[in-house]
Structure formats: structure tokens, C-alpha cells
Design an enzyme around this catalytic site. Structure first.
Site, PDB file in Angstrom:
ATOM      1  N   THR A 207      29.875  12.071 -34.668  1.00 35.18           N
ATOM      2  CA  THR A 207      29.304  12.298 -33.333  1.00 35.18           C
ATOM      3  C   THR A 207      27.778  12.163 -33.347  1.00 35.18           C
ATOM      4  O   THR A 207      27.140  12.287 -34.400  1.00 35.18           O
ATOM      5  CB  THR A 207      29.628  13.732 -32.865  1.00 35.18           C
ATOM      6  N   THR A 214      22.359  15.483 -39.511  1.00 36.63           N
ATOM      7  CA  THR A 214      22.395  15.069 -40.921  1.00 36.63           C
ATOM      8  C   THR A 214      21.433  13.911 -41.223  1.00 36.63           C
ATOM      9  O   THR A 214      21.467  13.352 -42.316  1.00 36.63           O
ATOM     10  CB  THR A 214      23.812  14.610 -41.326  1.00 36.63           C
ATOM     11  N   GLY A 218      22.750   4.033 -39.824  1.00 45.85           N
ATOM     12  CA  GLY A 218      23.815   3.070 -39.544  1.00 45.85           C
ATOM     13  C   GLY A 218      23.538   1.746 -40.235  1.00 45.85           C
ATOM     14  O   GLY A 218      22.408   1.475 -40.650  1.00 45.85           O
ATOM     15  N   LEU A 268      19.341  25.628 -37.120  1.00 40.99           N
ATOM     16  CA  LEU A 268      18.387  26.068 -36.089  1.00 40.99           C
ATOM     17  C   LEU A 268      19.094  26.374 -34.772  1.00 40.99           C
ATOM     18  O   LEU A 268      18.600  27.148 -33.964  1.00 40.99           O
ATOM     19  CB  LEU A 268      17.339  24.985 -35.827  1.00 40.99           C
ATOM     20  N   ILE A 270      22.426  24.723 -31.860  1.00 41.40           N
ATOM     21  CA  ILE A 270      23.436  23.710 -31.535  1.00 41.40           C
ATOM     22  C   ILE A 270      22.804  22.662 -30.633  1.00 41.40           C
ATOM     23  O   ILE A 270      22.315  22.976 -29.531  1.00 41.40           O
ATOM     24  CB  ILE A 270      24.654  24.357 -30.851  1.00 41.40           C
ATOM     25  N   TYR A 472      22.848   2.503 -52.899  1.00 41.16           N
ATOM     26  CA  TYR A 472      24.086   3.221 -52.576  1.00 41.16           C
ATOM     27  C   TYR A 472      25.084   2.986 -53.712  1.00 41.16           C
ATOM     28  O   TYR A 472      25.570   1.870 -53.896  1.00 41.16           O
ATOM     29  CB  TYR A 472      24.606   2.667 -51.255  1.00 41.16           C
TER      30      TYR A 472
HETATM   31  C1  LIG Z   1      33.955   7.554 -45.178  1.00 38.13           C
HETATM   32  C2  LIG Z   1      32.612   8.031 -44.780  1.00 38.13           C
HETATM   33  C3  LIG Z   1      31.624   7.115 -44.477  1.00 38.13           C
HETATM   34  C4  LIG Z   1      30.353   7.566 -44.117  1.00 38.13           C
HETATM   35  N1  LIG Z   1      29.395   6.648 -43.814  1.00 38.13           N
HETATM   36  C5  LIG Z   1      28.175   7.074 -43.420  1.00 38.13           C
HETATM   37  C6  LIG Z   1      27.157   6.138 -43.074  1.00 38.13           C
HETATM   38  O1  LIG Z   1      27.361   4.920 -43.114  1.00 38.13           O
HETATM   39  N2  LIG Z   1      25.951   6.618 -42.688  1.00 38.13           N
HETATM   40  C7  LIG Z   1      25.724   7.959 -42.608  1.00 38.13           C
HETATM   41  O2  LIG Z   1      24.614   8.333 -42.235  1.00 38.13           O
HETATM   42  N3  LIG Z   1      26.648   8.856 -42.942  1.00 38.13           N
HETATM   43  C8  LIG Z   1      27.869   8.466 -43.331  1.00 38.13           C
HETATM   44  N4  LIG Z   1      28.828   9.380 -43.660  1.00 38.13           N
HETATM   45  C9  LIG Z   1      28.525  10.813 -43.585  1.00 38.13           C
HETATM   46  C10 LIG Z   1      28.826  11.457 -42.209  1.00 38.13           C
HETATM   47  O3  LIG Z   1      29.647  10.647 -41.436  1.00 38.13           O
HETATM   48  C11 LIG Z   1      27.510  11.743 -41.495  1.00 38.13           C
HETATM   49  O4  LIG Z   1      26.863  12.779 -42.180  1.00 38.13           O
HETATM   50  C12 LIG Z   1      27.653  12.094 -40.008  1.00 38.13           C
HETATM   51  O5  LIG Z   1      26.386  12.055 -39.450  1.00 38.13           O
HETATM   52  C13 LIG Z   1      28.278  13.445 -39.748  1.00 38.13           C
HETATM   53  O6  LIG Z   1      28.551  13.527 -38.365  1.00 38.13           O
HETATM   54  P1  LIG Z   1      29.710  14.470 -37.816  1.00 38.13           P
HETATM   55  O7  LIG Z   1      29.715  14.378 -36.344  1.00 38.13           O
HETATM   56  O8  LIG Z   1      30.980  14.188 -38.490  1.00 38.13           O
HETATM   57  O9  LIG Z   1      29.135  15.901 -38.264  1.00 38.13           O
HETATM   58  P2  LIG Z   1      29.885  17.115 -38.974  1.00 38.13           P
HETATM   59  O10 LIG Z   1      30.422  16.708 -40.272  1.00 38.13           O
HETATM   60  O11 LIG Z   1      30.811  17.765 -38.018  1.00 38.13           O
HETATM   61  O12 LIG Z   1      28.652  18.106 -39.204  1.00 38.13           O
HETATM   62  C14 LIG Z   1      27.644  17.773 -40.123  1.00 38.13           C
HETATM   63  C15 LIG Z   1      26.546  18.839 -40.046  1.00 38.13           C
HETATM   64  O13 LIG Z   1      25.898  18.755 -38.800  1.00 38.13           O
HETATM   65  C16 LIG Z   1      26.039  19.964 -38.065  1.00 38.13           C
HETATM   66  N5  LIG Z   1      26.275  19.601 -36.670  1.00 38.13           N
HETATM   67  C17 LIG Z   1      27.224  18.781 -36.182  1.00 38.13           C
HETATM   68  N6  LIG Z   1      27.091  18.672 -34.847  1.00 38.13           N
HETATM   69  C18 LIG Z   1      26.033  19.438 -34.507  1.00 38.13           C
HETATM   70  C19 LIG Z   1      25.390  19.752 -33.278  1.00 38.13           C
HETATM   71  N7  LIG Z   1      25.805  19.257 -32.101  1.00 38.13           N
HETATM   72  N8  LIG Z   1      24.323  20.593 -33.302  1.00 38.13           N
HETATM   73  C20 LIG Z   1      23.857  21.090 -34.463  1.00 38.13           C
HETATM   74  N9  LIG Z   1      24.431  20.834 -35.649  1.00 38.13           N
HETATM   75  C21 LIG Z   1      25.501  20.015 -35.660  1.00 38.13           C
HETATM   76  C22 LIG Z   1      27.189  20.695 -38.709  1.00 38.13           C
HETATM   77  O14 LIG Z   1      27.081  22.108 -38.572  1.00 38.13           O
HETATM   78  C23 LIG Z   1      27.057  20.260 -40.155  1.00 38.13           C
HETATM   79  O15 LIG Z   1      26.091  21.040 -40.786  1.00 38.13           O
HETATM   80  C24 LIG Z   1      30.104   8.959 -44.046  1.00 38.13           C
HETATM   81  C25 LIG Z   1      31.118   9.868 -44.331  1.00 38.13           C
HETATM   82  C26 LIG Z   1      32.372   9.415 -44.697  1.00 38.13           C
HETATM   83  C27 LIG Z   1      33.444  10.410 -45.005  1.00 38.13           C
END
Ligand SMILES: Cc1cc2nc3c(=O)[nH]c(=O)nc-3n(C[C@H](O)[C@H](O)[C@H](O)COP(=O)(O)OP(=O)(O)OC[C@H]3O[C@@H](n4cnc5c(N)ncnc54)[C@H](O)[C@@H]3O)c2cc1C
Length: 567
Positions: A207, A214, A218, A268, A270, A472
């Protein structure tokens, strides 16, 4: 989108297979000793999981119900299990075994910023822990609560806040709710002719809020920028009130609070809304494949490309081991493919003097007007020719584009076959990239030797910048049955991470800190910087209610500012 697997990556209905990839079984046998016909380990059945009762108190439940209404609250077992962790290898391995850790007691789904504020207020008043949840795809241990957490845990799933609220077409900015998933964001923007251009490999299941929290990157970041660059404005519900960052293009008002929210992993507050850059959908989009005689040539070509004014959307080169892996995952070739690839191999060996075992595959993505793409392709061709690069056309790029969201399923496939595979990535200046690469490859191989395991490590360079790029690494091995597999995994993962910081690189380019990488934070950014982060978290969240223990572990006292700086 169908439901995400509780025990693995992606859609419940999709899985990785070797059936259509004839080169993969022999490759995996040779590289990590895996016999693909032997499915040796399966996740436990959901019905067999031991799920403790929710510990949410009656008064907290009532307060949350007042905040979001009854249909925004869930203590459903599946919901609690899915919201407990992200998708790191450690998360998957333990979930599959039925070791669930400390589950959230309740999952709350606010529909807007007011409801989110009411949830945070209710949770803080009850001294509960609040863990924001986006798509649950992080691989940094950013969601899991501490095993010994005694307070009730409230997982705040922001998925109901999923709309593009407004597009300012003049400024090329879109105001978007933070819970929107990648495909839904792009379909809403695309319907009006725009794109955000942010496509992480996890795009389908992650999302906007998660990307921001994080500091995600991209695959087209070379053109569009990382999420840190494309996020301008922010709205965040914090325990000390609503935080609002205006979406101005730049500012000079002290240390950047916008930057403090980026990468804050829910510590910090949401994030409910962000204002992000958007671009007109490109007229033309194409990814071309190139081959280089060696890794050194490929890296030098990427460096020269970054130093030029060409600026394509995507630049990437794989080392020889990753190139071999890419070829092994190709689908069964047609007769024509075989003839073509035989002719190409002959040409590369005979006329170009390539050693096919050292050859490196590269992709460059072009986007824009037809004229711009044509000019960029010519310029890239000239730069790459200086390093022995050869364009091999669109076919590899089309394949890469198709496979990119499917490849993540391979980790579950390997876990089913008793093998562990994961990634570690970093960023370093151009001048030290090759040294970092060599040192990390050696460290990983030493770790495999120490374990007595047949292991494989491969790497690509992507996300190029003015001063350097991201490296990577992907590694895999079959752990011995005599020792806890995750301890063996930690030997390899730690060796790689330690080498990042020892060789002057960073602990992660885009996968965040969480708990997975927190061990290396002080070596990366220095003790005073860690103390500053701790003070920041304490300032916004004096009761330590918001996702405690992430980024900076809270078992270290905040006054501890002495220590080694970054090396
Ligand atoms: C197969 C795979 C491929 C991936 N490829 C990439 C890539 O190409 N590039 C990349 O950057 N990352 C990649 N990732 C890592 C991951 O997808 C990223 O870290 C992504 O940004 C996490 O988003 P999420 O919505 O799933 O967050 P979540 O996993 O749900 O949460 C991550 C963190 O953010 C916090 N958080 C989430 N939403 C909010 C909000 N609205 N407000 C405050 N805090 C929030 C959560 O508390 C948690 O600490 C990959 C992961 C996997 C498993």
C-alpha cells in the site's frame, strides 16, 4: 484480488511451478542441492493452529467500537494470524510451522482520518499497542509485536482508506488515501491518464502508506524517484495530535519533518493520506535486454549511463550467477527460439569473444514520447557499446515485465522443498560498488562453508543515482537437518548485512529497518543519530504505544549515545 495466503506470499490461488521451466530442476539441483520432485515440507493446516483467545478488554472493545462501528472490528482467527507479521523469510518459516508469536488481539479498520484518530486515542488511553498495517508485505520484521508484550495489541488495517481524493493536474500532484494497494492506485490514476510510476516487486499486495513507512523503491525509480522523492504532502494521526505536511515542492524550515515520517514504520503515527507526484501515462513504454561480457563491464556501463543525461526509467544489470538463474527460469523454448539462441551463442562466443559463463544480462526501460524513447535508445546503445554491451531486443524485457510479480512466489516453492532463499540489498557509491560486491559474495560463501551447505548467491545492480546505486543480493541454500534452519539462515543473512556496513554501504536501500536490520543501525548511522531517532519516537509517542521496538530497539536506554560511529 483474492486473499493473501496466511502462510506465504501472494494470492491464495497462485503458486510457483517448475513444470513449464525445463532448465530449473537441473539448475536447483546443482546450485543448492534441491530435488524439485521431493516436496518435503508443507505449512500446517490452519485448523491445527493454536490461536489464543483475544486479550482485548471489554472497555477497549467498547471504545474501539465507538470509534469505527462494529463492522470495523474483528477478532477473527484468520484476520489475527494474517495481521501478526509481514513476509520476511523468518515470518514465513515460523508461520508455516504454526509458531505464530504474539498475535494482535483485535484488527480495526477505520474508514477515514477521524475514525483513525479516535482509534489511536482509545488505544493510547487504554495503554494498548497500536500497529499500523498496510498490505503486510514488509520483509524487515516491521509488524510483529514483541513476544513478551503484555498490553493488548490493536492492528490498525488502513485498507478502507483507498481512494484517490483529488488530482491537481497543474501541479501534477495527487492526494491519495494511504491504504490504497498498488493496482487500485494505478487504476484510479490511469482512468484519468496519470501514473505514480511506483512499481515495487510487491506492488500487487502493498500500500501507499506502507511504501512511505518503509521508504520503498519501485523498479522505475530512475525516472520517477523513490517513494521518498515522490511523496510531497502527508497527513498522520499521532498520539500528540494530527500532523500535516503541506505538499510544497521544497522547503527551508529546519530539519525535514516530512523525512522523519518517511521510513517511520508506524512509530510516529498512522499515515492516513499523502500527496504524491503523478506523471502523464507515457505514450511509449519498452524494456530492452542487453548482454555484457562481464559484471565489471555491466557495472561500468550503468555508471556511465547514470553520469550521462539519458535518464531512462529502469536500469538494471545482473551478475553472471543471476544471469544463469534468469536463463534457468525461462519457459520451454520453441524450435525457432532454439535456433535463434544457438545463433546468438555462436555469435557471442565467436565474433564478440564472450565467455558465456561470465556473461551478464541487463535491462533498460524506456518511457516517454516515441521521439524521446528513440533518442534514449540510441544514446544508451552508444554508452553500452563502449563496454562491450550488445542489445538483444525486446523479448527478454517482455519476459522480465511478465515475470516480475510472479517470481516472489518462488520462496514458498523452495520452502516446500526444504530450502531457504532470501534477499539482502544495500546502496553504495559508484567508486566502491565492485568492492562491496566482492566482499559480500565472499562473506556469503564463507558462511555457506561454515554451515557445510551448498549455497548460491547472486546479485543485480538497480536503482541508479548520481552518486551510486543499489546492489540487490539473493541467496539460497538447503539447511542441514541437524540444526535449527533459522539459526543457519541467520549465519548467512548476518554475514551479508555485516559486510554491508563494514564495507561502507548501508544496511538497506529500500527494505527498511524493522527488527530484522536494527542490529546494524548504529554502525550505519552512528550512535548520536540512533539517540536522535529514539528521542523522536519518545516525543511523538511518550507512552511507547506505537509499534514499539521497530527501527530502534527499546531495550537500549535512550541516554546511551556513546559508541562506535559508522565505519
Ligand atoms: C516478494 C516481495 C517483493 C518486494 N519487493 C519490494 C520492492 O521492489 N521494493 C520495495 O521497496 N519493497 C519491496 N518489498 C518490501 C515491502 O513490499 C515494502 O516494504 C512495502 O513498502 C511494504 O508495504 P505494505 O503496505 O505491505 O506495509 P506493511 O508490511 O503492512 O507495513 C510495513 C511497515 O509500515 C507500517 N505502516 C504500514 N502502513 C502504514 C500507515 N498507513 N501509517 C503508518 N505506518 C504504516 C507498518 O506498521 C510496518 O511497520 C518486497 C516484499 C516482498 C515480500
Amino acid at each position: 484480488m483474492s486473499a493473501m495466503k496466511w502462510w506465504g506470499w501472494g494470492d491464495d490461488t497462485v503458486s510457483f511451478t517448475h513444470e513449464d521451466k525445463p532448465g530449473l530442476p537441473p539448475f536447483l539441483k546443482h546450485a543448492i542441492g534441491v530435488d524439485v520432485t521431493r516436496d518435503v515440507s508443507r505449512p500446517v493446516a490452519f485448523a491445527q493452529l493454536r490461536i489464543p483467545d483475544s486479550g482485548v478488554t471489554a472497555s477497549l472493545w467498547l471504545a474501539l467500537e465507538r470509534a469505527v462501528g462494529g463492522d470495523g472490528l474483528s477478532t477473527d482467527a484468520h484476520d489475527r494470524v494474517v495481521h501478526a507479521r509481514g513476509k520476511s523469510l523468518r515470518d514465513l518459516a515460523r508461520h508455516r510451522r504454526g509458531e505464530l508469536g504474539r498475535l494482535p488481539d483485535v484488527v480495526v479498520r477505520p474508514a477515514d482520518e477521524d475514525q483513525t484518530a479516535a482509534v489511536v486515542l482509545a488505544a493510547v488511553e487504554a495503554d494498548a499497542v497500536v500497529i499500523p498495517f498496510g498490505g503486510g508485505t514488509n520483509i524487515s520484521g516491521s509488524l510483529e509485536a514483541r513476544a513478551d508484550e503484555t498490553r493488548p495489541i490493536v492492528s490498525v488495517d488502513v485498507g478502507r482508506m483507498n481512494r484517490v481524493l483529488e488530482i491537481d493536474e497543474i501541479s501534477r500532484l495527487a492526494r491519495v488515501q494511504a491504504g490504497v494497494f498498488g493496482p487500485h492506485l494505478e487504476s484510479q490514476l490511469g482512468a484519468r491518464g496519470w501514473t505514480a510510476g511506483h512499481f515495487p516487486d510487491s506492488f500487487t499486495h502493498s500500500t501507499l502508506g506502507g511504501w512511505i513507512a518503509t521508504r520503498s523503491s519501485g523498479m522505475q525509480s530512475d525516472k520517477y524517484g523513490d517513494i521518498a522523492e515522490l511523496t510531497r504532502g502527508l497527513r498522520v494521526v499521532t498520539p500528540i495530535g494530527p500532523l500535516a505536511i503541506r505538499p510544497v515542492p521544497s522547503r527551508s524550515n529546519g530539519p525535514s519533518v516530512r523525512e522523519m515520517v518517511l521510513g517511520s514504520e508506524g512509530r510516529l503515527g498512522i499515515i492516513t493520506e499523502a500527496t504524491i507526484h503523478v506523471h502523464r501515462l507515457p505514450q511509449c513504454r519498452m524494456i530492452l535486454g542487453y548482454l555484457f561480457p562481464s559484471w565489471g563491464d555491466g557495472v561500468a556501463a550503468m555508471r556511465d549511463l547514470a553520469a550521462s543525461e539519458v535518464a531512462p526509467a529502469l536500469t538494471r544489470v545482473s551478475d553472471a550467477p543471476e544471469t544463469a538463474f534468469s536463463f534457468a527460469t525461462r519457459k520451454a523454448p520453441t524450435v525457432l527460439d532454439r535456433v535463434k539462441s544457438g545463433a546468438l551463442s555462436g555469435y557471442l562466443r565467436g565474433r564478440r569473444g564472450f565467455d558465456l559463463a561470465a556473461m551478464c544480462l541487463s535491462f533498460v526501460g524506456y518511457e516517454g514520447s516515441d521521439r524521446l524513447v528513440t533518442a534514449q535508445r540510441r544514446a544508451v546503445g552508444r554508452i553500452f557499446a563502449r563496454h562491450g554491451g550488445l542489445c538483444v531486443g525486446r523479448a527478454p524485457g517482455v519476459l522480465y515485465d511478465q515475470k516480475k510479480f510472479d517470481t516472489p512466489y518462488i520462496r514458498d516453492y523452495l520452502l516446500n522443498r526444504g530450502a531457504l532463499a532470501d534477499v539482502s540489498e544495500t546502496a553504495a557509491p559508484w567508486s566502491s560498488l565492485l568492492t562491496v560486491y566482492d566482499r559480500v559474495m565472499s562473506a556469503a560463501r564463507e558462511a555457506f562453508d561454515q554451515l557445510g551447505a551448498t549455497g548460491y548467491i547472486m546479485c543485480h545492480l538497480s536503482h541508479s543515482y548520481h552518486a551510486g546505486a543499489c546492489l540487490y543480493f539473493t541467496f539460497g541454500f538447503k539447511p542441514s537437518a541437524r540444526r535449527e534452519p533459522l539459526d543457519q539462515y541467520d549465519v548467512v543473512k548476518s554475514a551479508i548485512q555485516q559486510e554491508f556496513v563494514d564495507s561502507g554501504a548501508t544496511l538497506s536501500h529500500h527494505h527498511a529497518v524493522g527488527t530484522e536490520h536494527a542490529r546494524w543501525l548504529e554502525q550505519d548511522i552512528s550512535a548520536p543519530a540512533v539517540a536522535a531517532l529514539r528521542a523522536l519516537f519518545e516525543g511523538f509517542d511518550p507512552g511507547a504505544n506505537l509499534n514499539p521496538g521497530k527501527i530502534v530497539s527499546d531495550d537500549l536506554p535512550s541516554e546511551r549515545v556513546q559508541g562506535t560511529g559508522p565505519r
